[in-house]
Design a protein around this motif. Structure first.
Motif, mmCIF file in Angstrom:
data_model
loop_
_atom_site.group_PDB
_atom_site.id
_atom_site.type_symbol
_atom_site.label_atom_id
_atom_site.label_comp_id
_atom_site.label_asym_id
_atom_site.label_seq_id
_atom_site.Cartn_x
_atom_site.Cartn_y
_atom_site.Cartn_z
ATOM 1 N N TYR A 266 0.717 -1.062 -0.026
ATOM 2 C CA TYR A 266 0.053 0.031 0.018
ATOM 3 C C TYR A 266 0.951 1.196 -0.179
ATOM 4 O O TYR A 266 0.546 2.218 -0.800
ATOM 5 C CB TYR A 266 -0.803 0.157 1.348
ATOM 6 N N SER A 267 1.821 1.244 0.670
ATOM 7 C CA SER A 267 2.926 2.441 0.838
ATOM 8 C C SER A 267 3.493 2.637 -0.662
ATOM 9 O O SER A 267 3.623 3.782 -0.963
ATOM 10 C CB SER A 267 3.948 2.076 1.766
ATOM 11 N N ILE A 268 4.083 1.426 -1.169
ATOM 12 C CA ILE A 268 4.465 1.647 -2.565
ATOM 13 C C ILE A 268 3.635 2.258 -3.521
ATOM 14 O O ILE A 268 3.938 3.053 -4.289
ATOM 15 C CB ILE A 268 5.161 0.134 -3.066
ATOM 16 N N LEU A 269 2.144 1.980 -3.467
ATOM 17 C CA LEU A 269 1.153 2.422 -4.231
ATOM 18 C C LEU A 269 1.248 3.748 -4.211
ATOM 19 O O LEU A 269 0.619 4.677 -5.114
ATOM 20 C CB LEU A 269 -0.062 1.731 -4.094
ATOM 21 N N LYS A 270 1.223 4.490 -2.825
ATOM 22 C CA LYS A 270 1.008 5.837 -2.639
ATOM 23 C C LYS A 270 2.311 6.617 -3.314
ATOM 24 O O LYS A 270 1.976 7.811 -3.856
ATOM 25 C CB LYS A 270 1.145 5.995 -1.232
ATOM 26 N N THR A 271 3.439 5.912 -3.179
ATOM 27 C CA THR A 271 4.534 6.268 -4.044
ATOM 28 C C THR A 271 4.458 6.569 -5.282
ATOM 29 O O THR A 271 4.807 7.382 -6.152
ATOM 30 C CB THR A 271 5.724 5.862 -3.417
ATOM 31 N N GLN A 272 3.928 5.306 -5.856
ATOM 32 C CA GLN A 272 3.649 5.250 -7.334
ATOM 33 C C GLN A 272 2.622 6.357 -7.873
ATOM 34 O O GLN A 272 2.706 6.908 -9.000
ATOM 35 C CB GLN A 272 3.189 4.054 -7.718
ATOM 36 N N GLU A 273 1.505 6.606 -6.955
ATOM 37 C CA GLU A 273 0.728 7.663 -7.035
ATOM 38 C C GLU A 273 1.290 9.091 -7.412
ATOM 39 O O GLU A 273 0.983 9.959 -8.359
ATOM 40 C CB GLU A 273 -0.544 7.786 -6.089
ATOM 41 N N GLY A 274 2.416 9.413 -6.409
ATOM 42 C CA GLY A 274 3.302 10.824 -6.461
ATOM 43 C C GLY A 274 3.886 10.679 -7.724
ATOM 44 O O GLY A 274 4.014 11.841 -8.488
ATOM 45 N N LEU A 275 4.487 9.512 -8.319
ATOM 46 C CA LEU A 275 5.288 9.735 -9.599
ATOM 47 C C LEU A 275 4.349 10.002 -10.792
ATOM 48 O O LEU A 275 4.664 10.828 -11.419
ATOM 49 C CB LEU A 275 6.006 8.402 -9.700
ATOM 50 N N ALA A 276 3.070 9.315 -10.567
ATOM 51 C CA ALA A 276 2.411 9.444 -11.882
ATOM 52 C C ALA A 276 1.833 10.972 -11.819
ATOM 53 O O ALA A 276 1.581 11.463 -12.866
ATOM 54 C CB ALA A 276 1.157 8.674 -11.720
ATOM 55 N N GLU A 277 1.647 11.507 -10.572
ATOM 56 C CA GLU A 277 1.224 13.022 -10.456
ATOM 57 C C GLU A 277 2.281 14.003 -11.091
ATOM 58 O O GLU A 277 2.094 14.873 -11.930
ATOM 59 C CB GLU A 277 0.828 13.458 -9.296
ATOM 60 N N LEU A 278 3.442 13.588 -10.893
ATOM 61 C CA LEU A 278 4.421 14.327 -11.189
ATOM 62 C C LEU A 278 4.584 14.105 -12.713
ATOM 63 O O LEU A 278 4.924 15.042 -13.609
ATOM 64 C CB LEU A 278 5.752 13.959 -10.625
ATOM 65 N N ASP A 279 4.427 12.810 -13.277
ATOM 66 C CA ASP A 279 4.808 12.675 -14.737
ATOM 67 C C ASP A 279 3.648 13.612 -15.454
ATOM 68 O O ASP A 279 3.851 14.167 -16.775
ATOM 69 C CB ASP A 279 4.654 11.309 -14.872
ATOM 70 N N VAL A 280 2.423 13.739 -15.153
ATOM 71 C CA VAL A 280 1.365 14.708 -15.837
ATOM 72 C C VAL A 280 1.705 15.979 -15.638
ATOM 73 O O VAL A 280 1.484 16.743 -16.701
ATOM 74 C CB VAL A 280 -0.045 14.463 -14.904
ATOM 75 N N ARG A 281 2.475 16.396 -14.550
ATOM 76 C CA ARG A 281 2.591 17.759 -14.395
ATOM 77 C C ARG A 281 3.902 18.079 -15.358
ATOM 78 O O ARG A 281 4.154 19.192 -15.980
ATOM 79 C CB ARG A 281 3.073 18.186 -13.165
ATOM 80 N N SER A 282 4.614 17.086 -15.354
ATOM 81 C CA SER A 282 5.795 17.249 -16.475
ATOM 82 C C SER A 282 5.503 17.582 -17.837
ATOM 83 O O SER A 282 6.014 18.101 -18.704
ATOM 84 C CB SER A 282 6.846 15.950 -16.191
ATOM 85 N N GLN A 283 4.556 16.473 -18.315
ATOM 86 C CA GLN A 283 4.048 16.821 -19.459
ATOM 87 C C GLN A 283 3.386 18.039 -19.994
ATOM 88 O O GLN A 283 3.588 18.550 -20.957
ATOM 89 C CB GLN A 283 2.983 15.532 -19.739
ATOM 90 N N LYS A 284 2.644 18.434 -18.937
ATOM 91 C CA LYS A 284 2.067 19.860 -19.152
ATOM 92 C C LYS A 284 3.201 20.972 -19.338
ATOM 93 O O LYS A 284 2.969 21.933 -19.861
ATOM 94 C CB LYS A 284 0.843 20.011 -18.184
ATOM 95 N N ALA A 285 4.146 20.631 -18.434
ATOM 96 C CA ALA A 285 5.213 21.848 -18.522
ATOM 97 C C ALA A 285 5.983 21.861 -19.564
ATOM 98 O O ALA A 285 6.768 22.710 -19.840
ATOM 99 C CB ALA A 285 6.090 21.499 -17.115
ATOM 100 N N GLY A 286 5.834 20.817 -20.543
ATOM 101 C CA GLY A 286 6.316 20.847 -21.827
ATOM 102 C C GLY A 286 5.849 21.965 -22.806
ATOM 103 O O GLY A 286 6.470 22.301 -23.748
#
Length: 446
Positions: A266-286
């Motif tokens: 469950y803890s790993i899933l929360k971290t994976q969610e944080g990575l996925a959110e940053l990936d979305v923001r990174s694509q928009k920052a392009g």
């Protein structure tokens, strides 16, 4: 008789080796595995790579300095076609001259500096690398838990087999004594030859079973060494006994509040969610502009002869500037990358309910399994005690001449069956205990 001698010789050798072997308690075995198991070692390397990745990304934002030296030999100098009157006013009208433009030898030496001033994707990439390191740390914890689980199950398997070996050896000794007594009675004419033969068959079967369990125990030690990352050729022994294992279960524990974050999944899933959110923001920052600073300084020279490049002076040059890169149209590439990133984020968030349900099911199943195993263990222990008592009474009756040989054999068979059921229940209870600790996220903690 030969088999017995070989057995005792083998047992003596085994005891001699274990005397020199390194001793491990359960905790010591787990701690050893945490250091030496390849799975944990690889996870540690992944964590080191994550730290190196952070520094690699940081390096992108630091000044980039590059230098270079270039030498060019123009084997055939390119000619430019120009009117002859340009250099000779007396030339005929329309006359063209093929003039050489350039020199035979040229050289250039320069050093340049570039600095990233602003890039939205870089800043988010830096944050993502920190989260990635956190994910690697949790993966390391998960590897340690998996290794600890394997060690504990293998360790408990050896303890159960060790107890089984002790009882089987006692059974062999008891049956051998009974066989000697029956042979003596047969010589005196009190019992038939078939009574002796029946006991001999029973004794041979029991010794064969003992040999099988000894081989299984050897395999159990090999499994434990494998789970620990311990050298296979080195002897090992256990300092913990089965009697020292805490098999008590507190019913109040099942009513305690449970924190899903205790489970590493469950803890790993929360971290994976944080990575996925940053990936979305990174694509928009392009879509944001990118600003770079550039500066260079160098020397150039061009001569007819190569030696002149060394003897004649070079001329310096310098430049300074900014580059602003503005994304205008990329064929909707970033748009579709953003859609993929958003879908991946949604998948992670939708996994929470599944992971929670899975954890709840595991906790429920392991709790019920442990309760059933402890209840079964209690019943099988009672059956084993009863079978031992029946065997004792039956042997007394047989020795006093009021019981039959078949009754003794049946009693021995009952003991054998009760012992098998007891040890199966005992092992199942120990494994259920491990599974419950795993389900509650308390199996291993640093």
């Amino acid at each position: 008789m030969i088999r017995q001698k070989l057995y005792f010789i083998g047992l003596f050798c085994f005891l001699s080796l274990t005397g020199m072997a390194q001793s491990f308690s359960l905790k010591e075995a787990v701690d050893y595995a945490i250091i030496h198991h390849v799975q944990v070692k690889n996870s540690n390397l992944d964590l080191q790579n994550a730290s190196a990745k952070i520094n690699e990304i940081k390096a992108i934002g630091l000044p980039q300095v590059n230098g270079g030296v270039t030498y060019t030999n123009n084997l055939i100098i390119q000619r430019m076609f120009i009117p002859a009157k340009t250099f000779n006013p007396n030339a005929a009208d329309g006359e063209i001259v093929a003039a050489e433009f350039g020199v035979k030898n040229s050289g250039m030496a320069n050093i340049g500096l570039s600095q990233l001033v602003f890039d939205g994707t870089y800043l988010l990439g830096l944050k993502a690398s920190e989260v990635y390191k956190e994910l690697s740390t949790k993966n390391l914890i998960q590897s340690k838990q998996q290794v600890a689980e394997g060690v504990m199950k293998a360790y408990y398997g050896i303890l159960v087999n060790e107890k089984r070996l002790q009882i089987l050896q006692a059974n062999v000794g008891r049956l051998d004594t009974l066989l000697k007594e029956t042979r003596a009675l047969n010589k005196q004419g009190f019992v038939e030859k078939i009574d002796v033969q029946r006991l001999e068959v029973q004794s041979n079967n029991l010794k064969t079973e003992l040999d099988n369990v000894i081989r299984i125990q050897d395999l159990g030690y090999s499994l434990l060494k494998f789970q620990m990352g311990y050298p296979m050729e080195e002897p090992i022994r256990l300092s913990l006994t089965l009697e020292q294992v805490d098999m008590k279960f507190n019913p109040l524990e099942e009513n305690l509040p449970f924190n899903y974050s205790n489970r590493i999944e469950y803890s790993i899933l929360k971290t994976q969610e944080g990575l996925a959110e940053l990936d979305v923001r990174s694509q928009k920052a392009g879509y944001l502009p990118r600003l770079l600073f550039n500066m260079s300084y160098g020397f150039t020279s061009g001569r007819k002869y190569f030696s002149d490049l060394v003897s004649q002076p070079w001329f310096d040059n310098s430049s300074l500037g900014f580059t602003l890169q503005i994304p205008i149209f990329d064929g909707f590439s970033k748009k579709y990358k953003t859609i993929q990133s958003q879908n991946n984020l949604q998948k992670v968030r939708q996994s929470y309910d599944l992971v929670k349900s899975s954890i709840d099911l595991q906790r429920s199943q392991s709790l019920i399994t442990l309760k059933n195993s402890l209840e079964s263990l209690k019943e099988q222990k009672s059956n084993l005690d009863l079978a031992n008592e029946i065997s004792r009474v039956t042997r007394v009756k047989y020795q006093q001449g009021v019981g039959s040989n078949l009754e003794v054999l049946n009693a021995e068979s009952s003991i054998k069956e009760s012992q098998a059921n007891y040890f199966t229940s005992l092992y199942n209870a120990l494994i259920a205990k491990v599974e419950l600790e795993k389900a509650n996220g308390t199996l291993y903690s640093e």
